[in-house]
Design a protein around this motif. Structure first.
Motif, PDB file in Angstrom:
ATOM      1  N   ASN A  71      40.360  45.645  41.291  1.00  0.00           N
ATOM      2  CA  ASN A  71      39.799  45.416  39.956  1.00  0.00           C
ATOM      3  C   ASN A  71      39.994  43.951  39.583  1.00  0.00           C
ATOM      4  OD1 ASN A  71      40.776  48.526  38.287  1.00  0.00           O
ATOM      5  ND2 ASN A  71      38.959  48.063  39.447  1.00  0.00           N
ATOM      6  N   HIS A  72      39.001  43.374  38.958  1.00  0.00           N
ATOM      7  CA  HIS A  72      39.123  42.020  38.428  1.00  0.00           C
ATOM      8  C   HIS A  72      39.688  42.130  37.019  1.00  0.00           C
ATOM      9  CE1 HIS A  72      36.276  39.788  41.334  1.00  0.00           C
ATOM     10  NE2 HIS A  72      36.961  40.721  41.942  1.00  0.00           N
ATOM     11  N   VAL A  73      40.712  41.340  36.720  1.00  0.00           N
ATOM     12  CA  VAL A  73      41.407  41.438  35.441  1.00  0.00           C
ATOM     13  C   VAL A  73      41.618  40.065  34.824  1.00  0.00           C
ATOM     14  CG1 VAL A  73      42.592  43.612  35.978  1.00  0.00           C
ATOM     15  CG2 VAL A  73      43.669  41.441  36.602  1.00  0.00           C
ATOM     16  N   LEU A  74      41.831  40.066  33.527  1.00  0.00           N
ATOM     17  CA  LEU A  74      42.230  38.868  32.802  1.00  0.00           C
ATOM     18  C   LEU A  74      43.719  38.986  32.540  1.00  0.00           C
ATOM     19  CD1 LEU A  74      41.575  36.285  31.149  1.00  0.00           C
ATOM     20  CD2 LEU A  74      41.216  37.794  29.184  1.00  0.00           C
ATOM     21  N   VAL A  75      44.468  37.980  32.950  1.00  0.00           N
ATOM     22  CA  VAL A  75      45.911  37.978  32.712  1.00  0.00           C
ATOM     23  C   VAL A  75      46.244  36.848  31.747  1.00  0.00           C
ATOM     24  CG1 VAL A  75      46.577  39.043  34.914  1.00  0.00           C
ATOM     25  CG2 VAL A  75      46.367  36.571  34.771  1.00  0.00           C
ATOM     26  N   GLU A  76      47.271  37.076  30.966  1.00  0.00           N
ATOM     27  CA  GLU A  76      47.753  36.083  30.012  1.00  0.00           C
ATOM     28  C   GLU A  76      49.238  35.903  30.259  1.00  0.00           C
ATOM     29  OE1 GLU A  76      47.813  33.393  28.126  1.00  0.00           O
ATOM     30  OE2 GLU A  76      46.314  34.178  26.746  1.00  0.00           O
ATOM     31  N   THR A  77      49.708  34.713  29.998  1.00  0.00           N
ATOM     32  CA  THR A  77      51.140  34.471  30.165  1.00  0.00           C
ATOM     33  C   THR A  77      51.870  34.920  28.911  1.00  0.00           C
ATOM     34  OG1 THR A  77      50.900  32.226  29.342  1.00  0.00           O
ATOM     35  CG2 THR A  77      50.805  32.530  31.724  1.00  0.00           C
ATOM     36  N   ALA A  78      53.013  35.530  29.112  1.00  0.00           N
ATOM     37  CA  ALA A  78      53.829  35.961  27.984  1.00  0.00           C
ATOM     38  C   ALA A  78      54.740  34.817  27.579  1.00  0.00           C
ATOM     39  CB  ALA A  78      54.642  37.192  28.364  1.00  0.00           C
TER      40      ALA A  78
END
Length: 176
Positions: A71-78
């Motif tokens: 799956n292609h996903v959008l990740v964000e840094t915490a």
């Protein structure tokens, strides 16, 4: 020594570019029992450790569908930490396009529509109404204010042949 310096520069450049930035990635491993995934991040194709998968939750209501590998996903840094990611959402693109719904004549959802597809079971809500495909089990009462059609036979306006007085049974319903 030049070799080590080059490797360190590359690692620092990679880390500096990840600080506080959202980015796209591809899910490389899934642990659905814990809600964690690993994601490969471009351009260096580095893999994150186990990170939180995306879910929507308000109060006691939770909507969660575990990601799948590829799956292609959008990740964000915490907290701006380039090593501490969380999956924010699944994204669609040319490689992983949106799913088509057979209950919508094999079309994808349009703006303003809502759909759930799990295997061959589908639920689509559009301005035309609610379409459902699959086995449906109901544990409870069903109330209908209009007519129900079963295999083209109106539940309200059907007729029975072979009606006789007494305790005998009628024939099966027929269309008018």
């Amino acid at each position: 020594m030049k070799h080590i310096r080059g490797a360190l520069d590359m690692m620092m450049h990679s880390h500096t570019n990840r600080i506080g930035r959202a980015g796209f990635g591809v899910v490389s491993a899934v642990d659905p029992s814990s809600g964690l995934v690993k994601v490969r991040l471009p351009p260096a194709n580095t893999e994150t450790g186990w990170i939180c998968d995306a879910a929507i939750s308000v109060g006691t209501a939770t909507c969660y569908v575990p990601s799948e590998v590829r799956n292609h996903v959008l990740v964000e840094t915490a907290q701006g930490d380039g090593d501490n990611y969380v999956v924010v959402a699944r994204v669609f693109d040319a490689i992983t396009p949106p799913v088509k719904f057979s209950c919508l004549e094999n079309n994808v959802l349009s703006p303003g529509e809502f759909g759930i597809k799990i295997g061959e079971t589908e639920l689509a809500i559009t301005s035309d109404g609610v379409m459902f495909k699959g086995k449906l089990s109901v544990d409870g009462d069903i109330s209908v204010s209009g007519d129900v059609n079963i295999a083209g036979i109106s539940f309200v306006q059907h007729v029975h042949g072979g009606v006789q007085a007494g305790e005998s049974m009628t024939e099966t319903p027929e269309k008018l």
